[in-house]
Design a protein around this motif. Structure first.
Motif, PDB file in Angstrom:
ATOM      1  N   PHE A  70      40.958 -32.632  24.409  1.00 26.75           N
ATOM      2  CA  PHE A  70      40.459 -32.497  23.102  1.00 26.75           C
ATOM      3  C   PHE A  70      38.929 -32.455  22.936  1.00 26.75           C
ATOM      4  N   ILE A  71      38.141 -32.705  24.135  1.00 25.88           N
ATOM      5  CA  ILE A  71      36.770 -31.954  23.981  1.00 25.88           C
ATOM      6  C   ILE A  71      36.921 -30.671  24.393  1.00 25.88           C
ATOM      7  N   ALA A  72      37.449 -30.074  25.496  1.00 21.03           N
ATOM      8  CA  ALA A  72      37.351 -28.731  25.698  1.00 21.03           C
ATOM      9  C   ALA A  72      38.322 -27.845  25.027  1.00 21.03           C
ATOM     10  N   ARG A  73      39.349 -28.069  24.565  1.00 19.76           N
ATOM     11  CA  ARG A  73      40.247 -26.970  23.813  1.00 19.76           C
ATOM     12  C   ARG A  73      40.307 -27.395  22.456  1.00 19.76           C
ATOM     13  N   GLY A  74      40.143 -28.568  21.873  1.00 20.90           N
ATOM     14  CA  GLY A  74      40.365 -28.817  20.461  1.00 20.90           C
ATOM     15  C   GLY A  74      41.385 -30.052  20.073  1.00 20.90           C
ATOM     16  N   PRO A  75      41.479 -30.199  18.821  1.00 21.65           N
ATOM     17  CA  PRO A  75      42.263 -31.276  18.296  1.00 21.65           C
ATOM     18  C   PRO A  75      44.009 -30.928  18.673  1.00 21.65           C
ATOM     19  N   LEU A  76      44.255 -29.922  18.530  1.00 24.37           N
ATOM     20  CA  LEU A  76      45.583 -29.516  18.835  1.00 24.37           C
ATOM     21  C   LEU A  76      46.110 -29.970  20.103  1.00 24.37           C
ATOM     22  N   TYR A  77      45.147 -29.535  21.010  1.00 20.87           N
ATOM     23  CA  TYR A  77      45.496 -30.060  22.449  1.00 20.87           C
ATOM     24  C   TYR A  77      45.632 -31.499  22.850  1.00 20.87           C
ATOM     25  N   GLY A  78      44.580 -31.976  21.806  1.00 16.50           N
ATOM     26  CA  GLY A  78      44.378 -33.527  22.225  1.00 16.50           C
ATOM     27  C   GLY A  78      45.447 -34.079  21.474  1.00 16.50           C
ATOM     28  N   LEU A  79      46.177 -33.609  20.396  1.00 14.55           N
ATOM     29  CA  LEU A  79      47.275 -34.305  19.799  1.00 14.55           C
ATOM     30  C   LEU A  79      48.468 -34.127  20.640  1.00 14.55           C
TER      31      LEU A  79
END
Length: 106
Positions: A70-79
């Motif tokens: 989530f921190i490194a790649r963004g909300p899509l990868y966090g989800l």
């Protein structure tokens, strides 16, 4: 030699198990009395306890990877990480299928 707190049978230190009753007191019990007190044999109890520990470690690792994604790649990868963490949890805690009224456990 130790004495079983429930049945009074003498057991060796290797066979002795420590059980905690409802009031929090520890007692030394034999395998037969442990099975009667807990409702399952000791080997199954030990297996379930180890499986729960490994599941906890796997889920914590997945959560850490999700936070990093989530921190490194963004909300899509966090989800995506959250979905994968839930799947790991569901498949790790899946109970065995029943066959003819019996589970595949010992």
């Amino acid at each position: 030699m130790l004495k079983c707190s429930i049945c009074g049978r003498e057991i060796s230190e290797k066979e002795a198990l420590i059980n905690q009753d409802e009031e929090g007191r520890r007692r030394i019990v034999c395998r037969k009395c442990f099975e009667e007190a807990v409702g399952t044999d000791y080997d199954t109890f030990r297996y379930r306890k180890e499986n729960a520990r490994q599941t906890l470690i796997a889920v914590l690792f997945c959560l850490a990877a999700t936070i990093y994604a989530f921190i490194a790649r963004g909300p899509l990868y966090g989800l995506l990480g959250i979905v994968l963490t839930v799947l790991v949890y569901l498949f790790a805690t899946k109970k065995p299928r029943r066959r003819n009224g019996h589970t595949r456990e010992k």
